[in-house]
Structures are given as C-alpha cells and as structure tokens.
Design a protein around this motif. Structure first.
Motif, PDB file in Angstrom:
ATOM      1  N   UNK A 556       0.812  -1.218   0.000  1.00 22.62           N
ATOM      2  CA  UNK A 556       0.000   0.000   0.000  1.00 22.62           C
ATOM      3  C   UNK A 556       0.847   1.271   0.000  1.00 22.62           C
ATOM      4  N   UNK A 557       2.032   1.187  -0.594  1.00 27.82           N
ATOM      5  CA  UNK A 557       2.912   2.349  -0.717  1.00 27.82           C
ATOM      6  C   UNK A 557       3.352   2.423  -2.174  1.00 27.82           C
ATOM      7  N   UNK A 558       2.689   3.222  -3.007  1.00 26.46           N
ATOM      8  CA  UNK A 558       3.046   3.271  -4.425  1.00 26.46           C
ATOM      9  C   UNK A 558       4.448   3.845  -4.622  1.00 26.46           C
ATOM     10  N   UNK A 559       5.296   3.195  -5.415  1.00 24.91           N
ATOM     11  CA  UNK A 559       6.615   3.762  -5.693  1.00 24.91           C
ATOM     12  C   UNK A 559       6.544   5.112  -6.404  1.00 24.91           C
ATOM     13  N   UNK A 560       5.472   5.336  -7.161  1.00 25.62           N
ATOM     14  CA  UNK A 560       5.312   6.614  -7.859  1.00 25.62           C
ATOM     15  C   UNK A 560       3.891   7.126  -7.668  1.00 25.62           C
ATOM     16  N   UNK A 561       3.772   8.385  -7.298  1.00 23.83           N
ATOM     17  CA  UNK A 561       2.458   9.006  -7.131  1.00 23.83           C
ATOM     18  C   UNK A 561       2.592  10.502  -7.329  1.00 23.83           C
ATOM     19  N   UNK A 588       1.706  -2.969  -4.116  1.00 22.82           N
ATOM     20  CA  UNK A 588       1.393  -4.322  -3.673  1.00 22.82           C
ATOM     21  C   UNK A 588       0.417  -4.304  -2.500  1.00 22.82           C
ATOM     22  N   UNK A 589      -0.229  -5.452  -2.267  1.00 19.79           N
ATOM     23  CA  UNK A 589      -1.105  -5.635  -1.118  1.00 19.79           C
ATOM     24  C   UNK A 589      -1.140  -7.121  -0.779  1.00 19.79           C
TER      25      UNK A 589
END
Length: 655
Positions: A556-561, A588-589
């Motif tokens: 739950x931590x997007x590498x890009x946002x 990922x989750x």
C-alpha cells in the motif's frame, strides 16, 4: 434524520485552535498561511520559509477550490503521502508518510493528539471536513518535538479562529449514491472574545464494495465543534476547544474466498464516537519575549461493531495529556535566539467491551503513563539562514525509555535559491493492544507487555527556487530513513500462551514481537506552486518512493504518485473552476484468500476531478463537482471496490 438533529443540537464549548490561537498576534501581521504552528514547541509559531524540514500547507482557499468533504482526500495532493481506504466512505482510512506505517503518523486536530488509544493510530475516516480549514503536513522524524508516533511526520488539521475568518456560512449539497449533507459555521471577534461554532454532516447510500456482491456500503458522518478564546489582559489569554465526531458506517469484511465469489457481509457495521477537548492559558512577559503556555487536553474514543446484526465487539480508549511550554527570545541585531523547554504528561487507558461469549472477552481496564521532557534551541540570522536543535527524553512506566533528537537548518543563497536540511530520530510506543492483546476468542491475540518502542532515524536535504517575486516556487527533497525494532504480529504462537484457566484451548494463537530486521524508506519529493497569471494557479506534487522490508516492497505504498491542481479564477473572484488529476502507481497488497497469505499487485490508476463555483451575489454561491470523471476502475486495498463516476452540487450562503 437523528444524526442531523443531533448535529443541530450540539452546543460544544470553548476555544481558538489550541496551537493556532497561540500564534494569533503574529498572524495578524503576516499571511496566516505562511505561519506554521506545527514545527515547533515555541508558542509563537514559525514562518514556513524558516524551517529546514519539509512542510506542505493546504490553505483554506485550496480547501474551498477543491471542495474537500473528506479530509483524507486532499492529503493525496501532498508529496510523500499515501492514502488507503478499506472500502467506502466511513471505513478505515490510513495515511502513510514517506513509506512508514499508518500508526507512524502523528495526527492532530486543532493541535489535539487525535489517535485512538485502543488502536494506537488515527482513523482518518472519522474526520469530515469543516466548511473552512487548512492542513499543515510536516514530514520527517519529529519525535523530539512531539514524542511517540511522529516517525513519518505530523499532520495538523486546523480550523481558523473567529478573528481570522468572521461571519456566518451555511452549505447544503447532494448528489450521486444518495449523498446529501451540509455544514454551518458562526464565528467572530468582539471585545477580546474569539468564538467559532462549527457543525457538519454527510449521509450516503454508498456503493457495492465486495467483488461480485450486491450490498451497498453507506455511512452517516457527523462533526460538531465549538471554540472560544478570551484575552483577559494583553499578557494573559485563555482558550480551549471541544469537538465531537460520530461515524456510523456499514462495513464489509476483506475476502477470504477466491476471486469471483460474492463477499457481502450483511448486517455488519461500526459506530465510532470520538470526543476531543482542550483547555489552555498563555502568559507573556518582558514585552512578549518570555512566553508560558499551560494546557490540558483529552480524547475519549468508543467503538462498537456489529456482525450479522448482532453486537460482536467494541472498545473504549481515553487519553489525558497535560503540557507546559516556555520560550525565551533573545534579539541581538540580526541574530534571534529562542530557548524553549517543555514537559508533557500523558496517560492512556484502554478497555475491551466485547460482549461475553463462548470465549469470554478480557475486559480488564489498563493504563500506560508517559513523561516527556523537551529542550529546543533555534537561531536565525535575519532572513538569511537559521538552525534548530531539539532533544526529548520520554520516561514510560511499561516499556523502555527513549531519547530522540532533531536538527534542522536553512540558508537563503540568494533571493531565488533556498537550501534546507534536517535529520532526526523518531519512536512509536507499543499500542495497548500490542502490549496486552484484546480478547480471548477462538483466535485470541494476547499481546506482549515486554515490547520495545519502534525506532527510526533519517535525514533529508532539499532546495527551493523562487521566481517572479515569489509567484513561482519549485522544490525538491531527497530523504533516507531506517526503521528498527518494528512490531510484528506473530501468528501461530504456542496455544498454551493463549489458554486461560477454565476456558477451552483456542484453535490458534497470535501475539506480537519486535523484529530484528530493518525497514528502509528512501525517495524524492517534488513540488511546484505557480501563479501563472491573475486568472490561473497551478499546484503540482510528485513522489518517488522506495520502501522495503528485507528487500521486499512494503504494501500500500506506491513507488510513484503525484497530483496536479489547476484553478481558473474569474475577475473579482466571482467564479472558479478547479481541475484535479491524481496518479497512484502500481503497488502491492496482501491477499487473504490464499494460505499462506500471498502478495498481489494493485494496478496503477489516475483519477480526474472537476469542481466549480459561481457567486450569484455577495451572499449566494452555487457550486458543483464531478469525481472520477473517467470512471476509472481501481483498488486502494485488495478485495475492496472503489466508487465510479459521481457528481454533486449545492449552495453556500455567506452572511
């Protein structure tokens, strides 16, 4: 509608914003949006460009232009911030900063520590936006200032004082998914008395959350607050705040079945009621050079859960916090020195209120106490540069004591170029559930009273460029942190550990432990704020994040946002249109339908929102907004569908 009648009947008490009120005098001589109250224990606040840590302010004007109704939504526009909601509006909403956990973010509401003592973190689903508000987001380890929880950073949701924004405002709106609601505000300042009364509510039928299901997940959200501040003498002020939030929401369990199976959870809901209170007094001496602040604040949180229309769980948590802070300012030519000392006493209590059953719930009421001592020194040299150092010692009656630090500084190379840097450490105290568990069911969780606090250390460097007399500002930050002694849930613990005298042995057992491995968080944050012309404003944010646990990407931590907000203003501000684009990259989750649990990838998505408003006259304003214009199909949490295209409209009255 009982929720609306309750909201209309609540007359709460006291107060200017517990921290913002402290800086009221300074705000009168400077733009209030340029004055931070979050990054220091100095009660006069600090200017945003005189701090080395990364900070973002979402102003009251931006709140209005983006038509924020759920506070967590606007946090998606802040560099380094990730938001995940487990289902529909009103369901568990976690906010992560710089790849840390949700309980590593210190959440404040008008300066009050807002986390639920039972869970050890704040559920952002419970905070419905006031009609006027702003948010300060301070990133990086801040435990030297605030103590536990401030590992990833601090988020302070602030409502303005009556002096800052007087008058009466009423908002009514409705739209998709059977949604309707509104807000009201009365505020002013007269003869030393500053007063603010707020109330708001939102009701929605919701939408189908379960893949393959048919049950709409709706919610009713209520918030009400009252604030007063009184200037007894030019040197003495008293203030306080009281707020109530009531979140009544349908819920749906995460799927434990293979994809394609309906996972509706009929008769499942939660009701969370949170009460926040604050009372304080501020006294200044020596022409304002020596200030003192004494305050008492508290949180009372209750939660009740239903499954299959039966009350199956609940909990109570309370926090009492007493604080004293004093600052002495010494001016010598271009040099300004500030010496600050602070003391915090905090007591948290916890009790499980699960109903009795085949396996009796452990309803023991427990408490944890903490004493925190803070020393802070800040030096500025005119507007050219400055440094700050803070050290804190926390003494706890259940787990290891801890010392944390923070150093930060800035330097204006030219009128265009500003450099900044910060480093520090943070801690997260074990929550009461992690220490003591929460029930003795067929799958008990017993906790571990010997846990150590989680520890983090990190640093950041960055720079800002300013053009066109400050109308254009660009910024970049690199950060690097490591988390140690992370607390994990240990599934499959020995059954004997969870077997209570006189009760049958459970079928499985869980406890907690400190993990010896390290988690790392590194990344880059970029932002741009530009007044392109008298008509157009542009705000851009982007984050690249590398958050890993033993080389594996954290969920739950997007590498890009990132996000883009473009606002057009008509002449004399008679109308505006804001276009918002938010991007969330692949992340990922965990998939709990598999055993052992497997990791899945949630695909990237882009959301497009459009909001606009027209002032009919000085009293009447019509507004409308569309959310998810492209009807994007996406997931923030695996197994929970998200809303499609929606539209809303309404009217605002100002008096």
């Amino acid at each position: 509608m009982p929720k609306y009648l309750l909201g209309a009947s609540i007359l709460a008490i006291i107060a200017a914003s517990p921290m913002a009120a402290l800086a009221a005098d300074a705000a009168n001589s400077a733009n209030v949006d340029e004055l931070l109250v979050t990054g220091t224990r100095d009660t006069s606040g600090v200017e945003a460009d005189k701090i080395g840590s990364s900070v973002t302010v979402i102003t009251a004007e931006q709140f209005d232009e983006r038509q924020v109704r759920i506070v967590s939504d606007v946090l998606r526009d802040v560099p380094g911030v990730a938001v995940s909601r487990t289902g529909a509006v009103g369901n568990l909403t976690q906010v992560r900063i710089r790849g840390t956990e949700g309980n590593h973010v210190l959440s404040l509401i008008d300066g009050i520590k807002a986390s639920d003592p039972f869970f050890g973190e704040f559920d952002w689903a419970t905070l419905l936006a006031d009609d006027v508000a702003r948010v300060e987001v301070l990133r990086g380890q801040q435990s030297a200032i605030y103590g536990s929880d401030a590992i990833g950073g601090v988020i302070n949701y602030i409502t303005p004082t009556g002096r800052d924004m007087p008058g009466m405002r009423v908002r009514l709106e409705g739209g998709s998914m059977g949604t309707y609601g509104g807000a009201g505000r009365i505020a002013g300042y007269s003869n030393g008395l500053d007063y603010v009364f707020n109330a708001g509510a939102q009701n929605t039928d919701g939408y189908v959350v379960a893949p393959g299901g048919s049950r709409n997940i709706g919610s009713e959200l209520l918030t009400a607050s009252a604030k007063l501040a009184y200037e007894v003498t030019p040197q003495l002020k008293v203030r306080g705040v009281f707020r109530v939030t009531d979140t009544n929401a349908d819920t749906n369990g995460q799927s434990f079945l293979p994809p394609g199976f309906a996972t509706d959870s009929p008769g499942s809901k939660t009701d969370a009621v949170n009460r926040y209170g604050f009372l304080g007094a501020d006294y200044s001496m020596l022409d304002g050079r020596w200030t003192h602040s004494l305050s008492v604040q508290g949180v009372d949180a209750t939660r009740d859960d239903e499954t299959d229309f039966v009350h199956t769980g609940g909990d109570k948590g309370a926090r009492l916090k007493v604080s004293y802070a004093t600052t002495f300012r010494l001016d010598r030519g271009e040099l300004t020195q500030k010496f600050t000392g602070a003391y915090d006493y905090e007591r948290e209590t916890y009790q499980n209120t699960n109903p009795p059953g085949a396996f009796a719930a452990d309803t023991t009421k427990r408490a944890v106490e903490n004493n925190g001592f803070v020393g802070q020194y800040d030096l500025t040299v005119s507007d050219r540069g400055g440094v700050g150092v803070a050290v804190r010692y926390d003494e706890n009656d259940y787990f290891d004591n801890a010392t944390t630090y923070r150093v930060q500084g800035f330097f204006n190379v030219t009128d265009m170029v500003r450099l900044r840097a910060a480093a520090g450490s943070g801690i997260k105290a074990p929550s009461q559930t992690e220490l003591f568990g929460f029930n003795a069911s067929a799958f008990p969780f017993v906790g571990d009273p010997n846990l150590k606090p989680e520890r983090s250390e990190g640093w950041e460097v960055g720079g800002d460029l300013r053009f066109d007399a400050g109308r254009v500002r660009l910024g970049a930050t690199y950060f690097d942190s490591v988390l140690r002694d992370e607390i994990f849930t240990d599934f499959g613990a020995p059954i004997a550990l969870c077997t209570l005298p006189g009760l049958p042995a459970p079928t499985s057992c869980s406890t907690t432990r400190n993990e010896d491995t390290d988690s790392t968080q590194k990344g880059v944050e970029l932002f741009a704020n530009a007044r392109l012309s008298d008509a157009f404003d542009l705000d851009v944010a982007y984050t690249h994040l590398n958050a890993k646990q033993e080389g594996v990407q954290e969920i739950r931590r997007p590498p890009d946002s990132g996000s883009v907000n473009l606002t057009w203003h008509a002449s004399a501000d008679r109308a505006y249109v804001t276009a918002t684009v938010r991007y969330n990259g692949d992340m990922t989750d965990s998939d709990f339908s598999a055993f052992p649990t497997r990791t899945v990838t949630l695909k990237a998505y882009t959301l497009v929102n459009l909001a606009g408003s027209v002032k009919v006259n000085d009293t009447v304003e019509l507004f409308a907004r569309a959310e998810n214009l492209t009807n994007e199909k996406y997931e923030e949490v695996y197994g929970f569908q998200t809303p499609g295209r929606a539209a809303y409209g309404g009217v605002r009255l100002r008096f």
